[in-house]
Motif scaffolding. Structure first.
Motif, PDB file in Angstrom:
ATOM      1  N   VAL A  11       0.882  -1.165   0.000  1.00 46.95           N
ATOM      2  CA  VAL A  11       0.000   0.000   0.000  1.00 46.95           C
ATOM      3  C   VAL A  11       0.920   1.216   0.000  1.00 46.95           C
ATOM      4  O   VAL A  11       1.520   1.550   1.025  1.00 46.95           O
ATOM      5  CB  VAL A  11      -0.945  -0.003   1.216  1.00 46.95           C
ATOM      6  CG1 VAL A  11      -1.871   1.208   1.171  1.00 46.95           C
ATOM      7  CG2 VAL A  11      -1.746  -1.293   1.261  1.00 46.95           C
ATOM      8  N   ASN A  12       1.027   1.832  -1.154  1.00 45.97           N
ATOM      9  CA  ASN A  12       2.057   2.846  -1.398  1.00 45.97           C
ATOM     10  C   ASN A  12       1.383   4.179  -1.711  1.00 45.97           C
ATOM     11  O   ASN A  12       0.704   4.314  -2.727  1.00 45.97           O
ATOM     12  CB  ASN A  12       2.919   2.382  -2.584  1.00 45.97           C
ATOM     13  CG  ASN A  12       4.071   3.346  -2.865  1.00 45.97           C
ATOM     14  OD1 ASN A  12       4.170   4.405  -2.274  1.00 45.97           O
ATOM     15  ND2 ASN A  12       4.933   2.947  -3.787  1.00 45.97           N
ATOM     16  N   GLY A  13       1.548   5.162  -0.832  1.00 49.91           N
ATOM     17  CA  GLY A  13       0.921   6.458  -1.063  1.00 49.91           C
ATOM     18  C   GLY A  13       1.623   7.559  -0.306  1.00 49.91           C
ATOM     19  O   GLY A  13       2.518   7.318   0.511  1.00 49.91           O
ATOM     20  N   SER A  14       1.206   8.783  -0.589  1.00 53.30           N
ATOM     21  CA  SER A  14       1.835   9.948   0.025  1.00 53.30           C
ATOM     22  C   SER A  14       1.434  10.079   1.485  1.00 53.30           C
ATOM     23  O   SER A  14       0.534   9.391   1.981  1.00 53.30           O
ATOM     24  CB  SER A  14       1.423  11.209  -0.735  1.00 53.30           C
ATOM     25  OG  SER A  14       0.011  11.332  -0.750  1.00 53.30           O
ATOM     26  N   LYS A  17      -3.316   5.483   4.183  1.00 54.77           N
ATOM     27  CA  LYS A  17      -2.817   4.110   4.024  1.00 54.77           C
ATOM     28  C   LYS A  17      -2.987   3.305   5.310  1.00 54.77           C
ATOM     29  O   LYS A  17      -3.551   2.205   5.316  1.00 54.77           O
ATOM     30  CB  LYS A  17      -1.326   4.140   3.632  1.00 54.77           C
ATOM     31  CG  LYS A  17      -0.988   5.004   2.451  1.00 54.77           C
ATOM     32  CD  LYS A  17       0.507   5.004   2.162  1.00 54.77           C
ATOM     33  CE  LYS A  17       1.340   5.589   3.286  1.00 54.77           C
ATOM     34  NZ  LYS A  17       1.088   7.050   3.481  1.00 54.77           N
ATOM     35  N   THR A  18      -2.477   3.866   6.402  1.00 53.45           N
ATOM     36  CA  THR A  18      -2.435   3.118   7.657  1.00 53.45           C
ATOM     37  C   THR A  18      -3.833   2.805   8.173  1.00 53.45           C
ATOM     38  O   THR A  18      -4.121   1.664   8.576  1.00 53.45           O
ATOM     39  CB  THR A  18      -1.647   3.922   8.701  1.00 53.45           C
ATOM     40  OG1 THR A  18      -0.311   4.117   8.223  1.00 53.45           O
ATOM     41  CG2 THR A  18      -1.597   3.195  10.031  1.00 53.45           C
ATOM     42  N   ASN A  74       6.683   9.545  -3.102  1.00 48.18           N
ATOM     43  CA  ASN A  74       5.322  10.067  -2.920  1.00 48.18           C
ATOM     44  C   ASN A  74       5.335  11.395  -2.176  1.00 48.18           C
ATOM     45  O   ASN A  74       4.489  11.665  -1.314  1.00 48.18           O
ATOM     46  CB  ASN A  74       4.443   9.063  -2.174  1.00 48.18           C
ATOM     47  CG  ASN A  74       3.978   7.950  -3.087  1.00 48.18           C
ATOM     48  OD1 ASN A  74       3.533   8.186  -4.193  1.00 48.18           O
ATOM     49  ND2 ASN A  74       4.121   6.719  -2.610  1.00 48.18           N
ATOM     50  N   ALA A  75       6.298  12.239  -2.532  1.00 52.08           N
ATOM     51  CA  ALA A  75       6.455  13.539  -1.885  1.00 52.08           C
ATOM     52  C   ALA A  75       5.642  14.595  -2.603  1.00 52.08           C
ATOM     53  O   ALA A  75       6.098  15.721  -2.806  1.00 52.08           O
ATOM     54  CB  ALA A  75       7.937  13.936  -1.844  1.00 52.08           C
ATOM     55  N   PHE A  76       4.438  14.222  -3.030  1.00 51.32           N
ATOM     56  CA  PHE A  76       3.499  15.141  -3.691  1.00 51.32           C
ATOM     57  C   PHE A  76       4.062  15.719  -4.985  1.00 51.32           C
ATOM     58  O   PHE A  76       3.794  16.860  -5.357  1.00 51.32           O
ATOM     59  CB  PHE A  76       3.076  16.261  -2.736  1.00 51.32           C
ATOM     60  CG  PHE A  76       2.193  15.763  -1.612  1.00 51.32           C
ATOM     61  CD1 PHE A  76       0.829  15.834  -1.716  1.00 51.32           C
ATOM     62  CD2 PHE A  76       2.748  15.186  -0.476  1.00 51.32           C
ATOM     63  CE1 PHE A  76       0.011  15.352  -0.702  1.00 51.32           C
ATOM     64  CE2 PHE A  76       1.943  14.703   0.534  1.00 51.32           C
ATOM     65  CZ  PHE A  76       0.576  14.780   0.430  1.00 51.32           C
ATOM     66  N   VAL A  77       4.848  14.916  -5.668  1.00 51.14           N
ATOM     67  CA  VAL A  77       5.366  15.253  -6.993  1.00 51.14           C
ATOM     68  C   VAL A  77       4.832  14.207  -7.966  1.00 51.14           C
ATOM     69  O   VAL A  77       5.094  13.016  -7.791  1.00 51.14           O
ATOM     70  CB  VAL A  77       6.910  15.283  -7.014  1.00 51.14           C
ATOM     71  CG1 VAL A  77       7.423  15.502  -8.432  1.00 51.14           C
ATOM     72  CG2 VAL A  77       7.421  16.376  -6.081  1.00 51.14           C
ATOM     73  N   GLU A  78       4.092  14.636  -8.967  1.00 50.53           N
ATOM     74  CA  GLU A  78       3.448  13.730  -9.921  1.00 50.53           C
ATOM     75  C   GLU A  78       4.285  13.632 -11.194  1.00 50.53           C
ATOM     76  O   GLU A  78       4.756  14.643 -11.710  1.00 50.53           O
ATOM     77  CB  GLU A  78       2.044  14.234 -10.261  1.00 50.53           C
ATOM     78  CG  GLU A  78       1.143  14.378  -9.047  1.00 50.53           C
ATOM     79  CD  GLU A  78      -0.171  15.060  -9.395  1.00 50.53           C
ATOM     80  OE1 GLU A  78      -0.487  15.158 -10.606  1.00 50.53           O
ATOM     81  OE2 GLU A  78      -0.880  15.502  -8.473  1.00 50.53           O
ATOM     82  N   ASP A  79       4.455  12.425 -11.681  1.00 53.59           N
ATOM     83  CA  ASP A  79       5.206  12.178 -12.917  1.00 53.59           C
ATOM     84  C   ASP A  79       4.237  12.273 -14.098  1.00 53.59           C
ATOM     85  O   ASP A  79       3.291  11.499 -14.222  1.00 53.59           O
ATOM     86  CB  ASP A  79       5.841  10.786 -12.862  1.00 53.59           C
ATOM     87  CG  ASP A  79       6.788  10.541 -14.039  1.00 53.59           C
ATOM     88  OD1 ASP A  79       6.771  11.332 -14.998  1.00 53.59           O
ATOM     89  OD2 ASP A  79       7.531   9.543 -13.986  1.00 53.59           O
TER      90      ASP A  79
END
Length: 865
Positions: free
Chosen positions: A35-38, A43-44, A299-304
């Motif tokens: 579970v991978n998110g900013s 997530k938790t 996931n530091a709030f930077v979108e690719d």
């Protein structure tokens, strides 16, 4: 320490999302789940709620301090397993060194886990805090050899250093990522409801768009809004930089980065997207290419965005900009200037202009717009409104030729001719004072000069400007002309409009058709629509109603195809449709079209549109039986340098008809006798009708004889001429001749559905139309239904009427009579050779012939030519 080994409690406002829980259920069937998110993505709490509903023990460990070494990590994992009731024997042992773990211990652990009857579920929360590659390798070893006795769930902000590609290839991993964790509008509404907030759907969608569905952002917004007096207004207008969201992101994201990365994030916050080259321009440093990609992986709030382009989460960017203004208040304008120059050099002119405006660097913005030959975008395309709004804020102190040109274009686009011409004169003065003015500046100036000529009714001035443009085109890079097709399209459009005003219809058609004949996208949609509307007007003025309607509908479709709505230039096409509707006695439709034309914007000073509006309105009023109002509406209220022959003639014809309607034939005659362009067929037909109304039949017939054969004039003129002759014959008692002439007029009028002349022809003509066999020619288009029997008896048989030729087929046959080849006919009618052949085949079939000569003879014998 105990809290690190139990799932966190869910708050009362926690929202269970079934779609995510269903996805997590797959974790029971795959050895690895990630579970991978900013930060703050939920997530938790998602995993904790899911684990609590499983009905089985779950080993939970929150790795809050992942830098304590592999030995410590495995000691905690073993403790979590034992707390969950996993029956591990003493043989497994415990790490003796905080910095490392014995490989034998891991092998014994994997062996005992693999022998369990039921797999154990191990959740490692905040696993992104564990940077050691050795820990990841050890974890992969245990996971691989413990199968099927272990199900590992990693809750992390970054991708772990495990060989994820192998698990993905084998279908042995369950993944929930940031995009899936984002709240949908429906979920956001439910979450707000948990906070006792009920908002309209559009307000919820706007909040989700601003937060990108970020869980923590939504919760923090809801908590703050609940404390405000107007929650909906708060959520619509809150300043992200001055909120608890800012505190969260600055602490959890920005301050966890190294100083150099923090500086990068603050600087790129001024742009909507960035790449390594733009980062280098903003920071002045090299070697930062890997940083944006690393921030995205964290996931530091930077979108690719792909192709090495990235963007910040909008709330994060907003907060960073506010933080930047506090830390370095004078840096933001400089960053905008750097971004503007880099973007212009990279060919991203719209974004460069936006950053120039943000930096208040108006001279650079105006120079970029003019230098890139993009000044035409102020008048056409999807960005016209954006550019108008941007340069509408231009500071008055901005100087230079480009600034004056942009001011002139902005005022002219708003139809303020006087102020626009004032700025244009200043720009021309500055150009004249320069030793070597740039070709782009001069060509932009010529474009505005052509527009000014159009708006002021100065056709000669437009001709001179376009001639100058032809010379300047060779001095401008071909690349710029290709990138901005709207410039040449606008030049020809304005020239064509000026020629239409002057009554030079053939020359106007050539310029307008050149624009229409070059397919293009949204950049040239408005010029094409404008040209099609002008071509429709020419067809209408020449009496070709069907062709005028077709062109006007094409003009309407051109802007609708690109979603441009109803621009001001779209009024002319609707005015032509309204005028056609009046001629067809579809008065309600005409009134609706006039209203649509008015909705396209204020009455523009464009003289062609103004004249079209006046004439269409006056003719509608005349048809409605209000001649006095028609007289008042007939003259266009525009100031022009040169009078338009067709506008003056149209106004005179309306005035003459109004006087006739009020029983003043002498005044009607005087109006037409003093019109400057009295030799036109329309004027001659109007004079003939006025002479007839005055009782001078011989003079009326003499005027009609001057018109020549019907094929040489438009349908409106030929029908009115035939009606004059028919009325003279009917008044003289020659009913047979009147019927014959009226039959010819009906055949002519039916092709274009031209009803108005018959309705204005007087009661005698209308009575004849209502008798057989004329009744059959009028049925269905001029009068409802079919022929009615007289005195209750059977209807008199009428003559056999062949299938009628269409308007275009008549034109093709007329060209045959002039001995023109197929290619010459195609050129004359602005159609393809194949289209001409199609019309010929249809005409031959309707006439019952197979050769050209026979077609011409049959058409003449039947009165069709």
């Amino acid at each position: 320490m105990h809290t690190r080994f139990v799932p966190p409690a869910r708050p009362a406002t926690f929202l269970r999302r079934p779609r995510l829980a269903a996805h997590l259920d797959q974790a029971l069937d795959t050895p690895l789940t990630m579970v991978n998110g900013s930060a703050g993505a939920g997530k938790t709490l998602l995993v904790a709620d899911w684990a609590a509903r499983l009905g089985q023990p779950v080993a939970w460990f929150t790795d809050e301090a992942g830098d304590q070494g592999a030995g410590t990590f495995w000691a905690y994992v073993l403790h979590a397993l034992r707390l969950a009731g996993v029956p591990l024997s003493a043989r497994v042992g415990c790490p003796a060194d905080a910095g490392r773990v014995d490989h034998g211990l891991l092998a014994r652990l994997a062996a005992e886990l693999s022998e369990l009857e039921r797999p154990v579920l191990l959740v490692l929360d905040e696993f992104d805090r564990q940077p050691a590659r050795q820990v990841a390798e050890d974890l992969e070893f245990v996971l691989h050899h413990a199968a099927p006795g272990l199900r590992l769930v990693l809750v992390t902000r970054t991708e772990p250093l495990l060989p994820l590609h192998r698990y993905r290839a084998a279908g042995a991993i369950t993944e929930i990522r940031d995009a899936e964790l984002a709240f949908t509008p429906g979920e956001a509404a439910a979450l707000l409801d948990r906070h006792e907030l009920r908002l309209p759907d559009d307000a919820v969608r706007a909040l989700v768009e601003r937060t990108r569905g970020w869980a923590a952002g939504l919760r923090l917004c809801a908590l703050a809004a609940r404390e405000s007096g107007d929650p909906e207004a708060y959520l619509r207008e809150f300043e992200a930089g001055r909120s608890t969201i800012a505190d969260f992101l600055l602490a959890e994201v920005l301050k966890r980065q190294p100083a150099g990365t923090q500086d990068l994030l603050l600087r790129v916050s001024v742009v909507d997207r960035f790449c390594p080259g733009l980062v280098r321009a903003l920071t002045g440093r090299d070697g930062l290419e890997p940083v944006p990609a690393g921030l995205h992986r964290q996931n530091a709030f930077v979108e690719d965005l792909g192709h090495s382009w990235y963007r910040l989460h909008p709330l994060f960017a907003e907060i960073l900009r506010a933080h930047l203004r506090e830390r370095a208040p004078h840096l933001e304008p400089e960053l905008h200037r750097r971004a503007a120059r880099w973007l212009r050099d990279s060919g991203a002119l719209p974004r460069a202009l936006a950053h120039s405006a943000a930096a208040q660097d108006w001279e650079f913005a105006a120079g970029a717009l003019v230098g890139d030959l993009a000044i035409g975008q102020l008048f056409t395309g999807l960005r016209a409104d954006d550019l108008a709004g941007l340069f509408g804020r231009m500071a008055p102190e901005a100087a230079g030729t480009a600034a004056e040109l942009v001011r002139a274009a902005h005022e002219l686009s708003r139809n303020d001719v006087e102020r626009g011409l004032s700025h244009l004169r200043r720009a021309e003065g500055r150009l004249a004072a320069q030793r070597a003015p740039g070709a782009a500046e001069r060509l932009s100036c010529v474009l505005l000069e052509t527009l000014a000529a159009r708006l002021t009714g100065s056709p000669c001035r437009a001709e001179r400007a376009v001639a100058a443009a032809s010379e300047l085109r060779h001095e401008v890079p071909a690349r710029l002309l290709e990138e901005h097709p709207e410039l040449l399209a606008l030049l020809l459009t304005h020239l064509g409009s000026a020629r239409v005003w002057a009554g030079s219809f053939d020359a106007a058609r050539a310029a307008l058709s050149e624009v229409v004949g070059h397919p293009g996208g949204p950049a040239t949609a408005l010029p094409r629509q404008d040209c099609l509307a002008h071509l429709a007007l020419i067809d209408y003025l020449e009496g070709r109603l069907e062709s005028a309607e077709r062109e006007a509908l094409a003009a309407k479709a051109e802007t609708e195809r690109f979603g441009l709505g109803r621009p001001a230039g779209a009024a002319l096409g609707r005015l032509v449709l309204a005028a056609v509707a009046v001629e067809r006695d579809e008065l309600d439709q005409a009134e609706a079209l006039l209203a649509e034309a008015a909705a396209c914007g204020p009455a523009a000073p464009d003289p062609v549109t103004a004249a079209g509006r006046s004439l269409a309105t006056a003719r509608l009023l005349l048809a409605r039986g209000d001649p006095q109002a028609a007289l008042e509406a007939a003259a266009p209220a525009v100031t022009v340098h040169v009078a338009s022959p067709w506008a003056e003639l149209g106004s005179a014809l309306v005035a003459s008809a109004a006087h006739l309607a009020e029983g003043r034939p002498d005044t009607a005659l005087k109006v037409l006798e003093h019109v400057p362009h009295g030799g036109e067929p329309e004027c001659t037909a109007g004079l003939a009708w006025a002479r007839l109304a005055a009782g001078d039949r011989d003079a009326a017939i003499g005027l009609v004889d001057r018109l020549g054969p019907p094929g040489l004039t438009g349908t409106g003129v030929s029908v009115r001429a035939a009606l004059v002759r028919a009325r003279v014959a009917e008044e003289a008692g020659d009913v047979a001749t009147a019927r014959k002439l009226l039959a010819r007029a009906l055949l002519e009028g039916r092709r274009e559905r031209l009803r108005r002349p018959f309705l204005d022809a007087g009661p005698g003509i209308r009575r004849l139309v209502d008798t057989p066999p004329l009744q059959s020619l009028a049925a269905g288009w001029l009068t409802p239904g079919g022929p009615r029997p007289r005195d209750g008896g059977a209807a008199e048989p009428g003559p056999l009427v062949v299938e009628e030729l269409s308007g275009r087929e008549r034109e093709v046959v007329r060209c045959l009579g002039q001995l023109m080849t197929t290619e010459e006919i195609a050129a004359d009618l602005y159609v393809s050779v194949n289209t001409v052949k199609t019309h010929l085949k249809s005409a031959y079939r309707k006439l019952g012939v197979s050769r050209r000569g026979e077609a011409v003879r049959q058409a003449r014998a039947r009165g069709l030519l």
